[in-house]
Design an enzyme around this catalytic site. Structure first.
Site, mmCIF file in Angstrom:
data_model
loop_
_atom_site.group_PDB
_atom_site.id
_atom_site.type_symbol
_atom_site.label_atom_id
_atom_site.label_comp_id
_atom_site.label_asym_id
_atom_site.label_seq_id
_atom_site.Cartn_x
_atom_site.Cartn_y
_atom_site.Cartn_z
ATOM 1 N N ASP A 127 105.293 110.474 -28.020
ATOM 2 C CA ASP A 127 104.164 109.610 -27.658
ATOM 3 C C ASP A 127 104.565 108.328 -26.928
ATOM 4 O O ASP A 127 103.732 107.672 -26.326
ATOM 5 C CB ASP A 127 103.367 109.231 -28.913
ATOM 6 N N HIS A 128 105.849 107.955 -26.944
ATOM 7 C CA HIS A 128 106.264 106.646 -26.435
ATOM 8 C C HIS A 128 106.726 106.646 -24.983
ATOM 9 O O HIS A 128 106.800 105.585 -24.370
ATOM 10 C CB HIS A 128 107.400 106.088 -27.304
ATOM 11 N N ASP A 192 108.657 104.058 -37.195
ATOM 12 C CA ASP A 192 107.780 103.237 -36.382
ATOM 13 C C ASP A 192 107.111 102.246 -37.316
ATOM 14 O O ASP A 192 106.705 102.609 -38.425
ATOM 15 C CB ASP A 192 106.733 104.079 -35.659
ATOM 16 N N ARG A 474 99.599 94.447 -31.249
ATOM 17 C CA ARG A 474 100.542 93.354 -30.962
ATOM 18 C C ARG A 474 100.241 92.746 -29.601
ATOM 19 O O ARG A 474 99.878 93.444 -28.661
ATOM 20 C CB ARG A 474 101.987 93.875 -30.989
ATOM 21 N N SER A 669 108.424 95.593 -34.218
ATOM 22 C CA SER A 669 108.723 97.015 -34.258
ATOM 23 C C SER A 669 109.872 97.338 -35.199
ATOM 24 O O SER A 669 110.721 96.497 -35.494
ATOM 25 C CB SER A 669 109.067 97.497 -32.848
ATOM 26 N N ARG A 671 112.277 99.228 -34.411
ATOM 27 C CA ARG A 671 113.370 99.759 -33.580
ATOM 28 C C ARG A 671 114.750 99.309 -34.059
ATOM 29 O O ARG A 671 115.084 98.133 -34.051
ATOM 30 C CB ARG A 671 113.153 99.418 -32.105
#
Length: 781
Positions: A127-128, A192, A474, A669, A671
């Site tokens: 999806d990213h 995520d 965000r 995030s 990440r």
């Protein structure tokens, strides 16, 4: 060397790994599958009940809902130390979910672990990596072409290691989870930060880094500091223009971006029943913006209705049987209690530049005029993982229909992002998509798109001051379009639609009038739409790839010359000595999110290649020495240059370095690249006033030292030209502060204390060089 199967058995024994097939056999009593994609993996409400009973007798007090679910998944409920905010819990999550940007590194780490299959049901969601440019179909085709190497890696790795694979175009990970995998009482971790979306269906769903996901996929008990519990009591009911989004925008304004750190936000009270299941998911989703571990709602008839409509009626029936364990106990204690009367709640819009700057929609225009924010709205964007449900699209379409009836279209540009292929197909069938197109909208691909910076924006130039309004989560500086002068505001989809039609922040749809094509004034009525389609959802195209039963012939290739994928080399072990004469790479001024540490947008293409993506290390952070981004002094040459270049210079010359940070460092995030990159380029420690939860854990997983000033004022004692020595690592122990010697250029020194939150297991990660290295050590014992 011992046979591979024996190594795996030894690793499982050493780490207390769950023999997953045994768990499956034990739970056949219930005979209700977690999802129709995994018909032989069953919901374990019987085990949840057993564990809750054990803990309840030990604690001898009423339990909150989040405590029931968390403690119900303890590895050893009879012996686990349980103290909110202090002890670390060893947990057994039910499943893992990964989005494609973070799944690359997670799967590369899992491959490095040497294990043959994942131990719990796991999925990858593409999806990213889909950039919004021209529209859904064209953008998807382009993404498949550009990202073919990455998609092939993820698909083959999924097939090899038993991970389900959702192809590009399937939709956003959190909407897919809500539709297919979340259920009341589940403990799910996802790579995520918006994984808490699943709390809208009564689950504890927590965002983590890839290394945490590897632990769970390896069957290792997962560690989480026992969360505090913030209660939000809802009374009254939502009506008119007020939406579920306004609940969390209000809460964000109360708690701020770090007010939920270390806590689960648990919603309860009579007002809950006025909120749809997907509305509850919206509220939980954006709990990530207040730093919360996760958020959750109690099981109710709205969730039951959603489960049935999404083909999971058997789960709803089973949840009814165990409902007492899926709601809080009467009289349970919350560490903090917030009360919100939904009858009095007004539509909100938060921003710019931070999601906790809350304004009522009725007041934002006046505030914008006073602050000098652009009133003209260039683009309105609806969708994202936060607000892309059938109900969201229906309410937006209801607003759009009224404008069209008076001959109006959007004055601003307008984009629509469906949350999943199922949502896209259903809103096409039911006419919502066409209405949104007619009012001036462009329907984008079922993906994250502009929400995460995947937006090829053409209407403004970088540095041009402008305003956008979104239904996203965000709005950090430059997040959506890489333009630091874009003033981004977050609100509900229906408010975005109304503002896009009006074209200005000065418009309040509750009181203000528009002028129709015929010159007559009219006022928009509050939108009304079905929370779920009247007939069944249209599933759309089949986009799921089952892992094969036999994967012995499956290959996963990573080209040594690839610019997008790179097999991992283990990090170096701790040398047993204190860290002496650390050079300060950068002293960060103010907010430093994971977007500042490891930017997204165009950098997403390197998420599987650690060395290449490390070229974005801290390029968005502001250097206190000169007030600039991506400009730091090289202590050897005395020249200013980009942060990554300076870090590489230090690494090449054997100079170990440290970062000094401000409050809530690593917010945003999940990440883990924000932790992998400093480790890869020679960083040894990050010293800050405070950390965001996920980032702090990610740093520990990669063998770095996340440390905090015992006295936050000591931040001011350190200057970019100083050198630091961290002492006490030979006696590194939980709860024991470390000493830091600050060596100034003039030869003077001063000593400060640094706190940490390491437990014994995490100290072993540091000594081994990383959590993955420690896993390999145990494998070899």
């Amino acid at each position: 060397m011992a046979p591979y199967s024996l190594l795996v058995t030894r690793l499982q024994k050493a780490l207390g790994v769950r023999q997953y097939h045994v768990a499956s056999v034990l739970c056949q009593r219930a005979k209700v599958a977690m999802s129709h994609f995994e018909p032989h993996e069953y919901i374990r409400y019987d085990l949840l009940e057993k564990n809750i009973d054990i803990v309840r007798k030990r604690l001898n007090r009423p339990l909150t809902l989040s405590e029931k679910i968390i403690y119900g998944h303890l590895d050893d409920p009879a012996k686990q130390d349980i103290e909110r905010g202090k002890t670390y819990l060893r947990l057994r999550p039910d499943r893992v979910a990964m989005q494609d940007a973070t799944a690359q590194m997670a799967m590369l780490q899992f491959i490095s672990s040497g294990l043959p299959k994942v131990a719990v049901p796991s999925t990858i969601h593409c999806d990213h990596l889909i950039e919004a440019q021209l529209g859904g179909e064209k953008d998807l085709r382009r993404a498949k072409d550009i990202n073919q190497e990455v998609y092939n890696f993820l698909a083959t790795a999924g097939a090899k290691y038993g991970v389900g694979f959702w192809r590009p175009g399937s939709g956003i990970i959190h909407q897919i989870i809500l539709e297919n995998y979340a259920y009341p009482g589940v403990l799910l971790i996802g790579t995520d930060s918006h994984t808490p979306n699943g709390g809208g269906l009564g689950g504890i769903c927590i965002g983590v880094g890839g290394a945490d996901a590897v632990d769970v996929m390896a069957g290792i008990p997962w560690e989480l500091k026992c969360p505090k519990v913030i209660g939000v009591k809802l009374t009254g009911s939502l009506s008119g223009w007020t939406s579920p989004k306004d609940v969390i925008l209000k809460v964000a304004g109360i708690l701020t971006v770090k007010g939920g750190t270390g806590a689960i936000v648990e919603y309860h009270g009579p007002g809950v029943d006025s909120i749809s299941c997907t509305g509850m998911a919206t509220i939980c989703n954006m709990g990530a913006e207040i730093g919360a571990t996760t958020s959750v709602f109690p099981y109710n008839h709205r969730m039951k209705k959603y489960l049935s409509k999404t083909g999971r009626e058997e789960i709803a029936k089973l949840a009814d049987e165990y409902k007492d364990h899926l709601v809080p106990d009467p009289g349970c204690h919350y560490d903090q209690l917030i009360e919100i009367n939904l009858n009095e709640l007004k539509p909100h819009i938060n921003g710019p530049f931070t999601p906790d700057l809350a304004h009522p929609v009725a007041e934002v225009g006046t505030v914008a005029e006073k602050e000098g924010w652009p009133l003209d709205i260039r683009v309105g964007l609806i969708g994202s993982c936060t607000n892309s449900s059938y109900e969201d699209m229906g309410r937006s379409a209801a607003v759009a229909k009224q404008a069209l009836a008076h001959g109006l279209k959007c004055k601003s540009q307008f984009t629509i992002t469906p949350g999943s292929e199922q949502i896209r197909a259903t809103i096409e069938r039911d006419g919502y998509a066409q209405v949104l197109r007619e009012v001036g909208g462009v329907v984008l691909a079922n993906a994250c798109g502009p929400c995460i910076g995947q937006w090829d924006r053409k209407d403004t130039k970088k540095g041009e001051k402008n305003t956008i309004v979104t239904s996203y989560n965000r709005n950090f500086t430059g997040r959506n379009d890489a333009n630091p002068e874009t003033h981004a505001f977050v609100t509900s989809p229906e408010i975005v639609t109304a503002l896009a039609i009006a074209g200005t922040l000065k418009f309040n749809p509750e009181t203000d009038f528009l002028t129709g094509k015929d010159g007559k004034k009219f006022k928009l009525e509050a939108p009304d739409a079905d929370e779920l389609p009247q007939v069944e959802f249209d599933p759309g195209q089949d986009t799921y790839q089952h892992p094969p039963k036999d994967s012995s012939g499956q290959r996963v290739d990573v080209s040594p010359t690839s610019q997008r994928l790179q097999l991992l080399e283990p990090f170096d072990k701790w040398d047993g000595k204190d860290l002496e004469d650390l050079q300060i790479l950068i002293k960060v001024k103010g907010k430093c999110t994971t977007d500042h540490i490891s930017a997204a947008g165009p950098w997403l293409k390197f998420r599987g290649h650690l060395d290449n993506i490390s070229n974005n290390l801290l390029i968005g952070a502001i250097n206190i020495e000169n007030g600039k981004a991506n400009s730091v002094r090289n202590a050897v040459t005395q020249e200013f240059g980009p942060v990554p270049d300076t870090a590489r210079y230090y690494k090449k010359h054997g100079i170990r370095w440290v970062v000094i940070g401000d409050e809530n460092y690593g917010e945003g995030s999940s990440r883990e690249h924000a932790a992998l990159e400093p480790r890869h380029l020679g960083g040894r420690a990050i010293i800050t006033k405070s950390f965001a939860r996920i980032h702090e854990t990610n740093l520990k997983k990669q063998g770095l030292l996340p440390l905090t000033f015992a006295d936050p004022a000591d931040y001011n004692k350190i200057h970019p030209v100083d050198k630091l020595t961290i002492q006490g690592l030979k006696d590194f122990a939980p709860g024991k502060p470390l000493k830091c010697i600050i060596k100034h250029p003039n030869g003077t020194q001063e000593t400060i204390l640094l706190n940490h939150t390491f437990n014994e297991t995490q100290i072993e990660w540091f000594r081994a060089g990383s959590a993955l290295n420690r896993m390999k050590e145990l494998q070899q014992q």
